[in-house]
Design a protein around this motif. Sequence first.
Motif, mmCIF file in Angstrom:
data_model
loop_
_atom_site.group_PDB
_atom_site.id
_atom_site.type_symbol
_atom_site.label_atom_id
_atom_site.label_comp_id
_atom_site.label_asym_id
_atom_site.label_seq_id
_atom_site.Cartn_x
_atom_site.Cartn_y
_atom_site.Cartn_z
ATOM 1 N N GLN A 1 1.049 -1.143 0.018
ATOM 2 C CA GLN A 1 -0.025 -0.010 -0.004
ATOM 3 C C GLN A 1 0.940 1.256 -0.007
ATOM 4 N N GLU A 2 1.773 1.232 0.839
ATOM 5 C CA GLU A 2 2.824 2.336 1.019
ATOM 6 C C GLU A 2 3.418 2.639 -0.332
ATOM 7 N N ARG A 3 4.019 1.392 -1.001
ATOM 8 C CA ARG A 3 4.875 1.502 -2.353
ATOM 9 C C ARG A 3 3.741 2.176 -3.378
ATOM 10 N N LEU A 4 2.505 1.551 -3.420
ATOM 11 C CA LEU A 4 1.426 2.180 -4.592
ATOM 12 C C LEU A 4 1.150 3.448 -4.297
ATOM 13 N N ALA A 5 1.226 4.091 -2.845
ATOM 14 C CA ALA A 5 0.817 5.258 -2.725
ATOM 15 C C ALA A 5 1.978 6.277 -3.017
ATOM 16 N N ARG A 6 3.355 5.696 -3.081
ATOM 17 C CA ARG A 6 4.457 6.879 -3.337
ATOM 18 C C ARG A 6 4.725 6.724 -4.798
ATOM 19 N N LEU A 7 4.218 5.487 -5.370
ATOM 20 C CA LEU A 7 4.150 5.319 -7.044
ATOM 21 C C LEU A 7 3.102 6.132 -7.682
ATOM 22 N N LYS A 8 2.035 6.389 -7.029
ATOM 23 C CA LYS A 8 0.914 7.323 -7.418
ATOM 24 C C LYS A 8 1.084 8.658 -7.446
ATOM 25 N N PHE A 9 1.965 8.886 -6.295
ATOM 26 C CA PHE A 9 2.429 10.513 -6.227
ATOM 27 C C PHE A 9 3.212 10.742 -7.225
ATOM 28 N N ARG A 10 4.321 10.014 -7.322
ATOM 29 C CA ARG A 10 5.405 10.176 -8.516
ATOM 30 C C ARG A 10 4.826 10.220 -9.781
ATOM 31 N N ALA A 11 3.646 9.263 -10.102
ATOM 32 C CA ALA A 11 3.200 9.098 -11.569
ATOM 33 C C ALA A 11 2.247 10.588 -11.952
ATOM 34 N N TRP A 12 1.703 11.183 -10.572
ATOM 35 C CA TRP A 12 1.006 12.152 -10.882
ATOM 36 C C TRP A 12 1.554 13.812 -10.598
ATOM 37 N N HIS A 13 2.950 13.711 -10.375
ATOM 38 C CA HIS A 13 3.405 14.886 -10.074
ATOM 39 C C HIS A 13 4.719 15.050 -10.711
ATOM 40 N N ARG A 14 4.600 15.081 -12.327
ATOM 41 C CA ARG A 14 5.787 14.871 -13.122
ATOM 42 C C ARG A 14 6.398 16.192 -13.588
ATOM 43 N N GLY A 15 5.744 17.247 -13.313
ATOM 44 C CA GLY A 15 6.277 18.456 -13.766
ATOM 45 C C GLY A 15 5.469 19.261 -14.738
ATOM 46 N N THR A 16 4.648 18.477 -15.778
ATOM 47 C CA THR A 16 4.038 19.073 -16.798
ATOM 48 C C THR A 16 2.591 18.312 -16.725
#
Length: 93
Positions: A9-24
């Motif tokens: 769950q923690e890993r997925l939450a971290r990956l979701k954040f990174r996937a949605w906060h790319r910069g553009t």
Amino acid sequence: MTELSPQRQERLARLKFRAWHRGTREADYMIGCFFDRFHSEWTDADLDLFERMIDEEDVDIMAWALGTLSIPEEYRGPMMDRMMKLDYVEIPR
């Protein structure tokens, strides 16, 4: 349905954040929507691959998905084939 371990769950939450906060916004939608649509189907090996892939530059990931840049050998396969379909991108209007 199988309950997820706290670590997953923690890993997925971290990956979701990174996937949605790319910069553009474009990269957010392409990578974030891809994650949202398919992460529940992924194995640990798939998560490892996605995690390595999102360490790459957004312009490269997007170019691979659009077919305008050759995909590095390490990312070729079912995940990138699926990403190239682009049918998972949902842009709110």
